[in-house]
Design an enzyme around this catalytic site. Structure first.
Site: not given
Length: 888
Positions: A548, A553, A739, A743, A888
């Site tokens: 993740h 990110h 993602h 997530n 997020i």
């Protein structure tokens, strides 16, 4: 007569020179006329700009004007601010007699910029400044956005408007949402404009048209270069929140060495600890370590380029979920404080954290009780047996359709072998042997099972073993480096058949590896449950830190920084990527501040403690951008094989693999969209190689953003349209679907801690351990005492709830709000329309798959449907929805 000839020439010349720019407005141009008064004769001509105009009458009757004829252009400017606060401010101004006239005329000034150059000055033609004064134009309204009417004065030969220059003469920043000229030319600004006293340069906004650098109209070329220079900055000084400067830095802001060595963290980025680069803040170094950056505070807050910051709706959503989380944590915290016992006494203690529900799998809540108001919604995670432990079938299913479906690999040789250095980490050979699994593989030999592609593995041995000494030194953290072998059954499900638990070598006489197999009695049943919990703890950390954080990110941030620094907002590739970069730099900055920093939430809630980010650096050494494409990733993990006869060019070896099945639908749709888009702007290799902005973006992404891996030979080349399609498809896939899959299921799949603990507090006992008698006498109590405390459980659930929440302003895959940028390109608008329709079709296909009883990994009694790649979602924690970006 001279003026008449000038006007007639202007009408034809401007229309021809701007034909490509105005092709979508031809029908409108034919109906728009201008009347000029010269003496007593009226001359009618076609306007050179697609706008209705009003004349400014000339005082002179028969003069040949030295000054060009001028006319006015009407427009609408939409700004955002707290209207009530602004009215209060103006009222105080009226009451205060000491206020000067200058104070009362605060607002915003705007200038239109033509696509043409003035031959007399060699610079772009500009209109006179138009000023909106709040004291005159602000209407009392509760609306967040207010539209003001404005009129611009331009010369008759002004040409086509290509940009707007904006100056904020107010004392506070304002949000400029949009500018519309004569209902036909639209500017999607969506930006914060700083007061002139903070930023003296006029802010540039280009029209929504897309231009390659070589096709930029002459009047906009210098502005295009100027804006990019401003965005790059000079690499010096401390960045402040009002700026829009993008630059690179290493991760030297995660520790707080001034608080003591306990809070010091190594710098990530460099030869020793390679890492992607982050957005530079320029804060000064700490007093105790010149290599570390001082932590953010009120004087130097966490920097995010102003246009990257969360909008009001997003910020309010995060704040409201945080408030709810605080309330949900209040009662368990008080209970923990009064009882003074961190251990969980029973499964009932855990179940009492949740609201009651009649039907767990469908989330039908009973909300009658007042006490439920401060409890958590039940996650849809798994159907649990009476002991509330993880069943074997569910354990296998979640590796394919759970929170982390990216770690499962095919076992291609047995026993597995470590790649770690034997002199440091012990023997590379696994303790797994054929006798451990032979009775669980349907009568096949191990070699036959490998050849028939029936064996799969979750292998966290090399990822965790280098850090176990540090982890296990903590009294409340105990971990193994695990390997779990699965067998692919005839039903298409995965069955766990052996778990290897490894510790670092201690001495030659103490075994550091043990193998746990499916139970044969009550004692081995609880040992098996503890072993699965340790595997899930490994998987939980690997998911959050590697799959993740690192792969989405952190690795996306350099591409975003490079895009903002090198691709003009007019560039078609910037316009394509823009919605896929939304909010990413802001959420990453918040993560550095709250989640991955020293003693932050990750270190507090996961087994890896202070080693967390070093573990990701260790994993980054093996990261490969070319393997982030979904088909390549599936082939690399041995889950698929190339097959040109299959719809997506690959054949899945696990046919019921929900993440891969649904992901390939989304991947292929993205690829088709990108191919249509790229081929429109880049017909051949020459057009790729001759685009300086495009090549500068890709070069900088690799050589600066991923500098520690810049010499790797696996980086894809960028030499033809096919290369660009592959690169862009991968970036959009990572930002959106990959993602989303990692997530937005975090609360529903990780919100029941007994089946997915973030850390364990006790090892699996064997007969030689001092704790073994207590384990045998109370195995359930031993299992519960191995889990995190109730306080940590509620904090974890609160964090997962926030991270899993869609805000009301979420923009989902297939939804584009900027299609006006391609109003004159029907091929592009058609491609986006087709893509949107494909997303809707994918939703229906996934719904059908989730209702197919033959697909046991997503349909069955008590089995939660796999919805993480359903493109759309309602706001909240839905367990579905694919936003355009890592938001997020």
């Amino acid at each position: 007569m001279a003026a008449t000839r000038s006007n007639e020439m202007l009408g034809s010349k401007s229309l021809i020179s701007n034909n490509h720019f105005l092709s979508h407005s031809t029908s409108l141009l034919k109906s728009w006329e201008r009347r000029t008064v010269q003496g007593r004769k009226v001359v009618t001509a076609v306007a050179a700009v697609p706008m209705m105009t009003k004349l400014i009458e000339l005082d002179s009757v028969r003069t040949v004007p030295e000054t060009p004829v001028q006319f006015t252009v009407s427009g609408r400017v939409t700004v955002g601010y707290d209207a009530k606060e602004k009215m209060m401010e103006l009222m105080f101004q009226w009451w205060d007699s000491s206020k000067t006239a200058i104070d009362a005329e605060r607002g915003v000034s705007l200038q239109l910029v033509s696509t043409d150059v003035d031959p007399r000055t060699g610079k772009a033609k500009v209109s006179k400044e138009a000023i909106i004064e709040w004291s005159r134009d602000l209407n009392i309204s509760a609306d967040k956005f207010i539209t003001h009417n404005v009129e611009f004065v331009v010369d008759v030969d002004f040409g086509v408007t290509g940009a707007i220059l904006v100056t904020n003469t107010d004392q506070k920043e304002l949000f400029l949402k949009s500018v519309t000229i004569e209902d036909s030319l639209h500017f999607d600004c969506e930006s914060w404009i700083q007061p002139e006293k903070l930023h003296s340069e006029k802010r540039i906004f280009f029209s929504n048209q897309a231009f390659l650098q070589s096709e930029t109209p002459m009047g906009l070329r210098e502005l295009r270069k100027k804006e990019l220079r401003e965005l790059r900055g000079n690499g010096e000084g401390v960045r402040v929140s009002s700026e829009r400067v993008y630059d690179y830095d290493v991760y030297n802001d995660l520790g707080y060495p001034d608080k003591g060595t306990k809070f010091a963290r190594p710098v990530l980025g460099g030869e020793r600890r390679p890492y992607p680069r982050r957005c530079r803040t320029g804060r000064p170094p700490t007093e105790s370590d010149p290599k570390s950056e001082a932590q953010a505070d009120e004087s130097t807050p966490m920097y995010v380029p102003r246009d990257e910051a969360f909008g009001d709706v997003k910020r309010q959503t995060v704040d409201s979920r945080s408030w709810k989380a605080m309330m949900n944590n209040l009662f368990p915290f008080l209970k923990h404080s009064t009882e003074g016992d961190e251990a969980v006494n029973s499964f009932a203690d855990i179940n009492n954290l949740y609201k009651e529900c009649r039907n767990h799998s469908h989330l039908k809540m009973i909300k009658d009780s007042t006490a439920d108001a401060f409890k958590f919604d039940p996650p849809i995670i798994v159907s649990r047996d009476a002991s509330c432990c993880l069943r074997d079938d569910e354990f296998g299913r979640l590796t394919l359709a759970g929170m982390n479906p990216l770690s499962i690999e095919r076992l291609e040789f047995f026993p597995p072998v470590s790649k770690l250095e034997a002199s440091v980490y012990g023997p590379q050979e696994s303790a797994l042997r054929e006798e451990h699994i032979i009775s669980h593989i349907d009568g096949m030999s191990v070699q036959q099972a490998i050849e028939k592609k029936k064996l799969y593995i979750l292998d966290y041995h090399d990822a965790y073993l280098p850090f176990l000494n540090s982890i296990n030194a903590h009294p409340d953290r105990k971990a193994y480096a695990t390997r779990t072998v699965f067998f692919l059954t005839q039903l298409g499900t995965l069955k766990p058949i052996a778990i290897e638990l490894s510790l670092p070598p201690m001495n030659p006489y103490t075994p550091t590896k043990q193998v746990i197999t499916p139970p044969v009695d009550a004692t081995s049943c609880w040992q098996w449950q503890l072993a699965k919990a340790h595997v899930c703890s490994n998987d939980s950390g690997a998911h959050e830190l590697i799959q993740h954080w690192l792969r989405t990110h952190a690795c996306m941030e350099p591409f975003i920084i490079a895009a903002r620094r090198n691709l003009s907002v007019m560039h078609p590739i910037h316009k394509l990527l823009h919605p896929h970069m939304r909010y990413t730099l802001d959420i990453n900055a918040r993560a550095r501040d709250l989640l991955i920093s020293a003693d932050g939430l990750i270190e507090s809630l996961f087994s890896t403690k202070e080693c967390s980010m070093e573990l990701t650096s260790f994993a980054y050494k093996n990261w490969r951008f070319d393997m982030e494409a979904l088909p390549s990733d599936l082939i690399r993990r041995g889950i698929a094989e190339p097959d040109p006869t299959e719809p997506h060019g690959i054949k899945l070896l696990i046919q019921d693999y929900p993440y891969a099945n649904d992901g390939l639908l989304v991947w292929s749709a993205i690829e088709r969209l990108v191919k249509d888009y790229v081929n429109h702007y880049y017909p051949d290799s020459i057009s790729i190689r001759s685009d300086p902005e495009l090549n500068a973006w890709y070069y900088e992404s690799i050589n600066v953003g991923h500098a520690d891996l810049r010499h790797e030979t696996w980086w894809p080349e960028l030499s033809n349209p096919e290369d660009l399609v592959s690169i862009l498809t991968t970036l959009i896939w990572i930002s959106s679907a990959e993602h989303a899959a990692l997530n937005f299921g975090q609360y529903h799949y990780g919100g029941y801690v007994p089946v997915r603990p973030p850390y364990m507090r006790r090892l699996v006992p064997n007969q030689d351990d001092p704790d073994y008698p207590s384990f045998v006498s109370d195995p359930e109590g031993y299992f519960l005492s191995s889990l995190p405390s109730l306080k940590d459980m509620t904090v974890l659930m609160s964090v997962l709830d926030i991270l899993s929440t869609h805000s009301a302003d979420e923009e989902y895959l297939g939804d584009r709000k900027d299609l006006s940028a391609w109003k004159g390109n029907p091929e592009i608008t058609e491609a986006f329309y087709k893509f949107s329709m494909e997303m809707r079709a994918i939703e229906k296909e996934i719904e059908q798959r989730n209702s197919d009883p033959k697909l046991r990994n997503r349909c069955g009694a008590g089995v939660s449907p796999y919805q993480l790649l359903v493109p759309s979602s309602e706001p909240g924690v839905s367990g579905r929805g694919v936003p355009n970006s890592i938001s997020i």
